[in-house]
Every structure is written in structure tokens, then in C-alpha cells.
Design a protein around this motif. Structure first.
Motif: not given
Length: 410
Positions: A363-387
């Protein structure tokens, strides 16, 4: 000239009357006889001659005493004339000094004003203007000397001298000295509008919001500011007090200040956010969670919504349920979805958190949303998507910075 004409006219009339009386008496055989005896001496004359003699004697004595009076008053008149000349020169010097001061000829203005100050009808203006000129050319000692003399020679002008001194201290950013002077003036006249105005400016520079708060009633009564300006000042003061309490890490003080904030100030947009942010910063977010939720429900505010997401609740599941309740009214609000993603992540509901964050970004890309999602993906082990998410966040942040720079330089 008028006195001389009056004298000669009176003398002529008196002589004419005397001769008229003599002519009238001359029709008689005996026109009148006067005999004056003093010891062995005697004076014999006619009535007319005696009358004329008395008139002439009176006018001679009159002229003598008039001349004597003029001679006695002559030193005073000479002195008065000299003072008048000096006064006129001082008035001309004052005008010249004001012109020179306005044109920036500080030293010239200072010299001419001080030279003629003692003979002026307004010495206070001379010394105050000379003090301003001395300060403008950097002669601080001279400035203080002129102010001291102005105070000594104008006992009833304490306010005028003090205000001038305070203004000059403020212009030199000598806030402590200005405050000392203004406090003395305030004790002399608590309701003086100019004193209150300068006190307000000084306290603002010193960041003393509590002191400003104390003088607001006097400022309102003295009409220093308009009613709307007073309300804005109150909002600024309470904002400053809330921030100071937050900086000191004292949540009880923040709550005390908040309780004293008038309701009409609390309704101003942005004020509640300062209170809630302060409580969250000092680690007391759980204490205002319910109050913050009520504020959001009563008056939707995305700033407060972001703060709600920053609260470390004692019951994260309840916090999540509260936030999800707002989805019915705002299903496509990117900020709400981002906050839900953040709270869901805190509740360890990673799948739900990912869904909320992805929808928010769509709906509206934001820096904080990307960072939260990246942290979440890192916890899941999906490093490529997190990067990839971190890269998107960095690109978005860089773009925002570039736009800000362009707006500043543009």
C-alpha cells in the motif's frame, strides 16, 4: 518700550491735569497757599506748584525703583538667557545624535550626546542613546557607565533604564545578566508589559518553561500577547515541561505535568503525542497503554498509532487484539498494518507479522516496514529475501534524504 510709552503718557496726563487745575484756581484771587514747617525751616508755595512737584517726585522715585529692580534682576536674566542658549544647543545636539546613531556614526553620536546631556531638558534620552551607541561600537564599559549615570540623574526612570540595559544584554546574548535586571524591574512593577515581554524572551532563551508558565497570567492580564498567542504559548510551555520531565527520566513528573495541562491544550494536535512519547521513552509505556488506545479510538491519529506500536505491553496479545480492532474502520491503512506487523512479531506470530508488513509495503512502502520485514525474514533464516528488504529500505531512505536536500537547496 510699552513701559516707556506708559510712563511718558502718564506723566503728560498728570502735568496737563495740574495745569488745568492751576488755570481753574487762577480765576480766583487766592489760588491756594501751602506752608510746610520743619524745625527752623519752612517751605511756602502755592497748591498747584506743590501738586506738580509731588507728581514729578513720584515719577522720579518710580523710575528709580524700576531701574533698581531691573539691575537686581539682570544677573538672573543673563543666567537664564545662557541656560536657554545651552538648552537649545542640547536639543539640537539630541537631534543630531539621534540622526548619527541611526546612520551608524556611533562614536560621533556618543560624543555629542554626552557633551550636551547636562544642559538638556531630557538628559535620560541622551544617556540611553549614548549607551546604545557605545554598545554598537563595542565599548561595553562606556555603555555601563552611561547607564549608571542615567539611573543616578533620573531617579524615577528605573524602568526605562533597566529595560534599555536588559535589551542590550539580550542583544549580546548575556541572558543571565538580562534576567537579573528584569527580575528587579518585575519586583518594582509586576504588571509592566515591556518587562513581561522581555522576561518571556529571556526565559525562552534559557529554556526555563516553568518560569514562563508562572508569568503567563500576568502576560494575559497586561495584554502582552493576544488571546490566541497566549494559548499557543501555553501549549509550547507544557510541551517543554513534558520534554524536560522525559529527559530527566521521571515518569511521575511527566504524569504530574500532564494532569496540570488544561483540557483545551490537550486537544491540540501533537500535544498528547509528546506526553505519550515521553512516557514510552522513560520505560513507562505500559502505564499509558490503555489511555493511548482510547485517544486513538476517539480521535484517529497516525502519530499516536506509531507510538502505540512502540509500547512494550505487559500483555502483547491484548495489545495486538486492540490494534486489530481498528482494522474494521481502517483496513487499508499502511501505518496501522505496519504497527500490526510490529506487534505480531513481538507476539512471536511471525506468519501474521509477515502478512501485515507485506500488505503495508504494497500500500505504501516505508523504511520502517522494510526493516521490520527484513528482521523477520532474518529470524526465519531467509537471508536473501532479508538482504533484498534491507536494500529496498536503504534505497528508500536515500531517496528521502535526496529529496530533503533538494528542497533545502532548491
Amino acid at each position: 518700550m510699552k513701559n516707556i510709552i506708559f510712563f511718558l503718557g502718564s506723566l503728560f496726563i498728570a502735568i496737563a491735569v495740574a495745569f488745568g487745575v492751576h488755570s481753574w484756581f487762577s480765576r480766583y484771587d487766592d489760588p491756594g497757599y501751602v506752608l510746610i514747617g520743619i524745625g527752623h525751616w519752612s517751605l511756602e508755595t502755592s497748591l498747584v506748584v506743590l501738586g506738580i512737584t509731588l507728581v514729578i517726585t513720584f515719577f522720579l522715585f518710580y523710575m528709580f525703583f524700576r531701574l533698581l529692580g531691573w539691575l537686581l534682576r539682570l544677573p538672573g536674566k543673563v543666567k537664564s538667557h545662557g541656560q536657554s542658549v545651552k538648552y537649545n544647543r542640547s536639543q539640537e545636539a539630541l537631534i543630531s545624535g539621534l540622526v548619527d546613531s541611526a546612520e551608524g556614526n556611533w562614536e560621533k553620536a556618543e560624543k555629542i550626546l554626552i557633551k550636551h546631556a547636562s544642559h538638556s531638558g531630557a538628559p535620560l534620552i541622551h544617556y540611553l542613546t549614548a549607551a546604545r551607541a557605545a554598545q554598537s561600537r563595542g565599548a561595553i564599559e562606556k555603555r555601563d557607565e552611561y547607564l549608571r549615570i542615567a539611573a543616578e540623574r533620573s531617579p524615577g526612570a528605573d524602568i526605562a533604564v533597566g529595560l534599555t540595559q536588559a535589551e542590550m544584554h539580550l542583544s549580546e546574548q548575556q541572558f543571565d545578566q538580562a534576567l537579573d535586571t528584569l527580575k528587579k524591574l518585575h519586583s518594582i512593577n509586576p504588571g509592566h508589559a515591556s518587562v513581561l515581554k522581555l522576561l518571556h524572551q529571556t526565559y525562552r532563551q534559557l529554556g526555563d518553561w516553568e518560569a514562563i508558565r508562572k508569568i503567563i497570567p500576568s502576560m494575559n492580564k497586561s495584554k502582552v500577547l493576544m488571546e490566541t498567542e497566549i494559548k499557543l504559548l501555553e501549549a509550547e510551555v507544557f510541551s517543554g515541561l513534558l520534554r524536560q520531565a522525559a529527559e530527566n527520566g521521571d515518569y511521575t513528573k511527566i504524569q504530574e505535568v500532564w494532569q496540570e495541562v488544561p483540557d483545551y491544550i490537550k486537544r491540540i494536535q501533537g500535544i498528547p503525542a509528546i506526553y505519550f512519547a515521553g512516557m514510552i521513552d522513560v520505560g513507562a509505556g505500559a502505564k499509558i497503554e490503555d489511555e493511548l488506545a482510547r485517544s486513538i479510538s476517539e480521535d484517529w491519529d497516525e502519530t499516536l498509532l506509531v507510538l502505540f506500536g512502540s509500547v512494550h505491553s505487559n500483555d502483547p496479545q491484548r495489545q495486538l487484539k486492540t490494534a486489530e480492532g481498528w482494522l474494521k474502520a481502517y483496513p487499508d491503512n499502511a501505518v496501522l498494518l505496519r504497527v500490526l506487523g510490529k506487534i505480531s512479531k513481538r507476539c512471536k506470530e511471525t506468519d501474521k507479522a509477515g502478512q501485515y508488513l507485506e500488505k503495508s509495503i504494497a500500500l505504501e512502502p516505508s523504511v520502517s516496514a522494510y526493516q521490520l520485514l527484513a528482521d523477520l525474514l532474518t529470524e526465519k533464516g531467509d537471508k536473501n529475501s532479508a538482504l533484498e528488504c534491507y536494500k529496498c529500505a536503504l534505497d528508500l531512505a536515500s531517496g528521502e534524504v535526496a529529496r530533503q536536500v533538494e528542497n533545502i537547496t532548491g
